[in-house]
Design an enzyme around this catalytic site. Structure first.
Site, mmCIF file in Angstrom:
data_model
loop_
_atom_site.group_PDB
_atom_site.id
_atom_site.type_symbol
_atom_site.label_atom_id
_atom_site.label_comp_id
_atom_site.label_asym_id
_atom_site.label_seq_id
_atom_site.Cartn_x
_atom_site.Cartn_y
_atom_site.Cartn_z
ATOM 1 N N GLU A 166 38.853 29.363 48.105
ATOM 2 C CA GLU A 166 38.849 30.815 48.219
ATOM 3 C C GLU A 166 37.453 31.244 48.633
ATOM 4 O O GLU A 166 36.470 30.916 47.960
ATOM 5 C CB GLU A 166 39.212 31.467 46.891
ATOM 6 N N TYR A 219 48.457 33.448 41.716
ATOM 7 C CA TYR A 219 47.215 33.326 40.963
ATOM 8 C C TYR A 219 47.443 34.011 39.612
ATOM 9 O O TYR A 219 47.510 35.233 39.531
ATOM 10 C CB TYR A 219 46.089 34.002 41.737
ATOM 11 N N ASP A 269 35.001 41.665 39.194
ATOM 12 C CA ASP A 269 34.196 40.460 39.046
ATOM 13 C C ASP A 269 33.132 40.620 37.976
ATOM 14 O O ASP A 269 32.574 41.706 37.774
ATOM 15 C CB ASP A 269 33.522 40.106 40.380
#
Length: 268
Positions: free
Chosen positions: A60, A182, A71
């Site tokens: 990725e 995911y 994040d």
């Protein structure tokens, strides 16, 4: 009597082919996340090639973004460093092209940089060597027109699933995705954790009953032992922050961590 091939059958994507090959071997996938342009654009190419050689099955490649809300601090910092080096979405694609990887590449991005890339940005991504795209802030049903644009791009549209997602919603998300699902192992932002959540086996079982796509578990997986434990539950694991932190110290350290993760997963 000879027969001609069925030209109408769609060609499997590189992502699908990689997961099928791993399943046939009874192995789990190692999915590695790195931020494009970190620790700098030149070393970024070396890093991509190095982790591929060390055993990553899928890479990725994160597009640097000024406001990466999903994040944690490690990836936020790497994104800022890349931005300071002038790494944009377009330069990210140049880095992918220069790396010329023989493993599938998933472009990991927020929606804004992709929209800013213009209507042909997904075609340019494919030409650069990208096989899939994961957009962190485009949930299923939020923008059907935009989702259809991604779906028609020829790239696998990898979807995120949260641990709190009910099974019917999991099935809906997976139906609109490709390549793999995911699974976010825990709520919150990305980052290293001391242990896997205790309810992860139940979450994986719920998702397994909702889709036939491979399941890769990420968020908080940072050590070879954690990767091995997660890989015993899913079809693969995603490691990001630990690799990005290592790459910030040295590219070689990140490559060595990739090799250690690969060895641990292959012990299963």
């Amino acid at each position: 009597m000879s027969t001609s091939p069925d030209v109408s059958a769609p060609k499997a994507s590189r992502l699908s082919a990689r997961f099928a090959a791993l399943a046939a071997e009874g192995r789990r996938a190692l999915v590695c996340y790195v931020t494009a342009g970190h620790p700098d654009p030149e070393q970024s190419v070396t890093l991509l090639r190095g982790i591929a050689a060390a055993g990553a099955d899928v890479i990725e490649v994160g597009v640097p973004f000024s406001d990466p809300m999903a994040d944690g601090p490690v990836i936020q910092q790497s994104s800022q460093i890349a931005l300071d080096h002038g790494v944009s979405l377009e330069r990210t694609l140049h880095i992918v092209r220069d790396a010329a990887l023989d493993v599938p590449v998933v472009l990991f991005s927020y929606l804004n940089p992709i929209i800013a890339g213009g209507p042909d940005v997904l075609a340019r991504a494919r030409a650069a060597g990208v096989d899939g795209v994961l957009v962190t802030d485009l949930p299923v049903g939020a923008d059907p027109t935009r989702e259809a644009w991604f779906g028609a791009s020829g790239l696998d549209f990898v979807r995120l699933v949260a641990p709190t997602t009910p099974a019917p919603r999991m099935a809906e998300i997976a139906r609109h995705g490709g390549g793999f699902v995911y699974l976010i192992s825990r709520l919150g932002v990305t980052g290293e954790r001391a242990e896997l959540p205790p309810d992860l086996p139940d979450t994986v079982a719920r998702l397994r009953s909702s889709t036939s796509l491979p399941i890769c578990i990420g968020f908080g997986i940072s050590t070879p032992a954690q990767a091995k434990a997660a890989a015993q539950l899913g079809d693969g694991v995603v490691v990001g922050s630990a690799l990005v932190r290592a790459a910030g110290r040295s590219v070689q350290e990140a490559i060595e961590l990739t090799a250690a993760l690969r060895a641990a997963i292959d012990e299963i």
